[in-house]
Design an enzyme around this catalytic site. Sequence first.
Site, PDB file in Angstrom:
ATOM      1  N   ASN A  10       0.650  -1.404  -0.353  1.00 59.34           N
ATOM      2  CA  ASN A  10       0.034  -0.020   0.397  1.00 59.34           C
ATOM      3  C   ASN A  10       0.575   1.323   0.401  1.00 59.34           C
ATOM      4  OD1 ASN A  10      -2.159   2.389   0.777  1.00 59.34           O
ATOM      5  ND2 ASN A  10      -2.554   1.558   2.263  1.00 59.34           N
ATOM      6  N   ARG A  92      -3.206  -1.862  -3.526  1.00 56.15           N
ATOM      7  CA  ARG A  92      -4.129  -0.774  -2.928  1.00 56.15           C
ATOM      8  C   ARG A  92      -3.649  -0.377  -4.294  1.00 56.15           C
ATOM      9  NH1 ARG A  92      -5.142   3.902   0.542  1.00 56.15           N
ATOM     10  NH2 ARG A  92      -7.081   4.272   0.339  1.00 56.15           N
ATOM     11  N   HIS A 180     -12.776   3.877  -0.443  1.00 54.98           N
ATOM     12  CA  HIS A 180     -12.502   3.305   0.751  1.00 54.98           C
ATOM     13  C   HIS A 180     -13.330   1.801   1.341  1.00 54.98           C
ATOM     14  CE1 HIS A 180     -11.749   7.327   2.952  1.00 54.98           C
ATOM     15  NE2 HIS A 180     -10.471   6.670   2.572  1.00 54.98           N
ATOM     16  N   ARG A 240      -8.265  17.181   3.118  1.00 53.69           N
ATOM     17  CA  ARG A 240      -8.784  17.266   2.657  1.00 53.69           C
ATOM     18  C   ARG A 240     -10.180  18.318   2.537  1.00 53.69           C
ATOM     19  NH1 ARG A 240      -8.532  11.524   0.439  1.00 53.69           N
ATOM     20  NH2 ARG A 240      -7.304  11.267   2.191  1.00 53.69           N
ATOM     21  N   GLU A 384      -7.795  -3.872   6.035  1.00 56.27           N
ATOM     22  CA  GLU A 384      -8.119  -3.511   4.072  1.00 56.27           C
ATOM     23  C   GLU A 384      -6.264  -4.766   3.322  1.00 56.27           C
ATOM     24  OE1 GLU A 384      -8.509   1.050   3.202  1.00 56.27           O
ATOM     25  OE2 GLU A 384      -7.179   0.142   4.775  1.00 56.27           O
TER      26      GLU A 384
END
Length: 416
Positions: A10, A92, A180, A240, A384
Amino acid sequence: MTTDAIAVLNAGSSSLKFSVFTARIFRPLFHGQIEGIGTAPRLKVANVRGEVLLDQRWSGDEGFDHEAALAHLLKIMPQFLHRIEVVAVGHRIVHGGMAFQAPVVLTPAVVEQLAELVPLAPLHQPHNLAPVRALMKLAPGVPQVGCFDTAFHTHAPEVSQRFALPREFHHAGVQRYGFHGLSYEYIASRLPQVDRHAAKGRTVVLHLGNGASMCALQQGRSVASTMGFTALDGLPMGTRCGNIDPGVLLWLMDERGLDARQIETLLYKESGLLGVSGLSSDMRTLLASDHAAAREAIDLYVYRIQRELGSLAAALGGLDSLVFTAGIGEHASAIRARICHDAAWLGVTLDEAANTHGPAEPGQPHRISRPDSRVSVWVIPTNEELMIARHTRLRVPDFRQQGSEHLIQPVAATSA
């Protein structure tokens, strides 16, 4: 006899996280990350008990990019493997666009297609693809699989994916994708063991980390998400902005003279918790601060979550369960408490002690709502990396029959 294993990568803008699982039963072996790529790199490797196996640093003037980081990782990993062969790699990748609605074996042609999506995920996509390209050079015979954060949302109702723009733009790919997805997919896979009623019903999952979003699940399937065309939409995040009136962007261009790249930097890197507080993008720092601006940033964060929760509950036609996950969701009990108290109108009754003290066994799901709460509330740690390992195994079902080369050769018993 040796055991096949899957490595999961990742990659971020300045980091490379990795985990290694056995390929048959997905038993975790070790994990770690190289952070500070491009500045002052640091490698840490830990076993499943959290014990540090290696902690290594470099100066910032050694030209240490993602390819160099990956090459070093391949060099040192054998010392942590005993009769283990890493034979496939899962990645990912944040954006799969319209073309990639499920994990896929990565080829040079596929990588080029994914590179065209960089404008939709400029903080993530280039760095997600960097180790893929590097491995194609370093170990061209090793199968690699791309797993997409957008894929989980591709079967959401079409009405939830549309913008009110002329139809030609929708068909060109201007639509709500959601992100996500690997985290939400993992939570959906855990719910049947944690809360069967929630798994069969209407659940909102709050993935609250440096990047943050929420997803409405109906019987474990994505119905709606707070993120849209890019990973900017929805909640305020570390840096963000989250949801913003498009007219603000026109004003920034007309009145402040900002061009597209300047606006991109503002929205992705200078806004969110950092922009509002003027102090930090880290929720831990803001919670510990006495500054009024830190409180304002937290207040806005919680308020926006509450607004989105109402929207997602409406999309579901009611609510049976809430699930908190990711860094803030799993560890910031004060944020969870505020969200739950504000959600009392939906039927949430918080168990203050359970929320504060956490689970009896660290890292396990735990309920933080009272037994009489109409809506159950859970904290479920996400994973994940495990989802990526599972997808990689399904896409590369028989390593030995395919004759794929081994990314990392096992260390002999006598040399461990």
